[in-house]
Design a protein around this motif. Sequence first.
Motif, short mmCIF file in Angstrom:
data_model
loop_
_atom_site.label_atom_id
_atom_site.label_comp_id
_atom_site.label_asym_id
_atom_site.label_seq_id
_atom_site.Cartn_x
_atom_site.Cartn_y
_atom_site.Cartn_z
N LEU A 47 18.95 -18.55 -12.90
CA LEU A 47 18.53 -19.60 -13.81
C LEU A 47 18.72 -19.15 -15.26
CD1 LEU A 47 16.98 -22.27 -14.54
CD2 LEU A 47 14.88 -20.89 -14.41
N LEU A 48 19.30 -20.03 -16.08
CA LEU A 48 19.35 -19.80 -17.52
C LEU A 48 18.21 -20.53 -18.20
CD1 LEU A 48 23.20 -19.99 -18.21
CD2 LEU A 48 21.76 -17.95 -18.07
N GLU A 49 18.15 -21.86 -18.04
CA GLU A 49 17.04 -22.61 -18.61
C GLU A 49 16.97 -24.01 -18.03
OE1 GLU A 49 17.62 -24.39 -22.74
OE2 GLU A 49 18.91 -22.63 -22.86
N VAL A 50 15.82 -24.64 -18.24
CA VAL A 50 15.56 -26.01 -17.79
C VAL A 50 15.47 -26.90 -19.02
CG1 VAL A 50 14.01 -27.53 -16.51
CG2 VAL A 50 14.28 -25.13 -15.80
N ASN A 51 16.20 -28.01 -19.01
CA ASN A 51 16.20 -28.97 -20.12
C ASN A 51 15.57 -30.27 -19.66
OD1 ASN A 51 18.24 -27.58 -22.18
ND2 ASN A 51 19.06 -27.35 -20.12
N THR A 52 14.43 -30.63 -20.23
CA THR A 52 13.73 -31.84 -19.80
C THR A 52 14.05 -33.06 -20.67
OG1 THR A 52 11.78 -31.20 -21.08
CG2 THR A 52 11.83 -30.57 -18.75
N THR A 53 14.72 -32.85 -21.80
CA THR A 53 15.28 -33.98 -22.57
C THR A 53 16.74 -33.64 -22.86
OG1 THR A 53 14.52 -33.07 -24.70
CG2 THR A 53 13.08 -34.65 -23.61
N PRO A 54 17.58 -33.66 -21.83
CA PRO A 54 18.97 -33.23 -22.00
C PRO A 54 19.74 -34.14 -22.93
CG PRO A 54 18.66 -34.25 -19.84
CD PRO A 54 17.30 -34.09 -20.44
N GLY A 55 20.79 -33.58 -23.53
CA GLY A 55 21.60 -34.34 -24.47
C GLY A 55 22.27 -35.54 -23.83
N MET A 56 22.41 -36.59 -24.61
CA MET A 56 23.05 -37.82 -24.15
C MET A 56 24.15 -38.26 -25.12
SD MET A 56 21.65 -38.73 -21.28
CE MET A 56 20.18 -38.32 -20.31
N THR A 57 24.79 -37.28 -25.76
CA THR A 57 25.90 -37.59 -26.66
C THR A 57 27.17 -37.85 -25.84
OG1 THR A 57 26.73 -35.32 -26.88
CG2 THR A 57 24.90 -35.97 -28.31
N ALA A 58 28.23 -38.21 -26.54
CA ALA A 58 29.49 -38.49 -25.85
C ALA A 58 30.03 -37.25 -25.14
CB ALA A 58 30.52 -39.00 -26.85
N THR A 59 29.62 -36.05 -25.59
CA THR A 59 30.11 -34.82 -24.98
C THR A 59 29.09 -34.17 -24.05
OG1 THR A 59 29.38 -33.53 -26.90
CG2 THR A 59 31.65 -34.34 -26.92
N SER A 60 28.01 -34.87 -23.74
CA SER A 60 26.93 -34.27 -22.95
C SER A 60 27.24 -34.27 -21.46
CB SER A 60 25.62 -35.01 -23.21
OG SER A 60 25.21 -34.86 -24.55
#
Length: 326
Positions: free
Chosen positions: A286-299
């Motif tokens: 595991l590296l990390e957990v993202n609970t509000t992940p990016g939603m950009t065009a490149t996400s």
Amino acid sequence: MKRTIAIVCGGNSSEMGVSLRSAQGLYGFIDKHQYSPYVVILSKASWKVRLDDGTEQLVDRNDFSFQDQAGQRIRFDYAWITIHGTPGEDGLLQGYFELIGLPYSCCGVLAAAMTFNKFTCNQYLKGFGVKVADSLLLRKGQSISTDDLVARLGLPCFIKSNVGGSSFGVSKVTSPDEVQPAIDRAFAEGPEVVAEAFLKGTELTCGCYKTRQETRVLPVTEVVPMNDFFDYDAKYNGQVQEITPARISKALTERVQQITSLIYDILGCKGIIRVDFIVTDDGINLLEVNTTPGMTATSFIPQQVAAAGLTMTEVMTTVIEDSFEA
């Protein structure tokens, strides 16, 4: 009648610009036949909602309402949090919404606070058998000699803020004389710094969301940075290959998805999360957990949703409506 949705972005960290781009993405994805969305921008100075004509109105922090151009008081039915960093990723905003009784898109106070603190989250999950890199934590006022750090973690290693994201303040340290400057850069992003052993392998990331009706673990993405590591330019300026689905075996794909789903349940997550891994000769780390992940065009999440044969419009509707089902 349409539900009124706040797409909440901004925040008080270096990631504000990324958050604004995520809000633009979400505003484009959301079903405007079913919802009336507004972008709400939070900063230390003010909370403002952007109206259809491009003007802005202050948000009343007592109940998270605002007045439209006609002077009518508008109250939100739901908040989609897309702040990367404080106060939207660390539990503060979640606590506020809990107090005023407004449903929101992501995990609650405890899970948000824990996942925002990388060291705490990884050590907690380590107790459930999740593999993580060897690491150490420094707080403001504490110090460690370069010799001790190198003896513990080896070189190269990573030094980063414990509560930052988007690779702000992250350094890959390859020689002893780089250690202390890297610690200083990381402390510029927050009051705690993590030094982490370098793991050589294949970087993967996997999204997941669960509702009362379904569990959806998304296809795995392989991350191949063109730079020395997955830094800001790689994430947001195209200096990376993002391959979905990942070029890995079916068995490894299924195992990564299983661990992602397990982490979701252990932490008591809600809404859409993304979990980052690195696969080494020793296994899946595991590296990390993202609970509000990016939603950009490149996400990653929009890419994985498309690879699953879904649309972000469908997924957003599923997540939002789950809060209103009896």
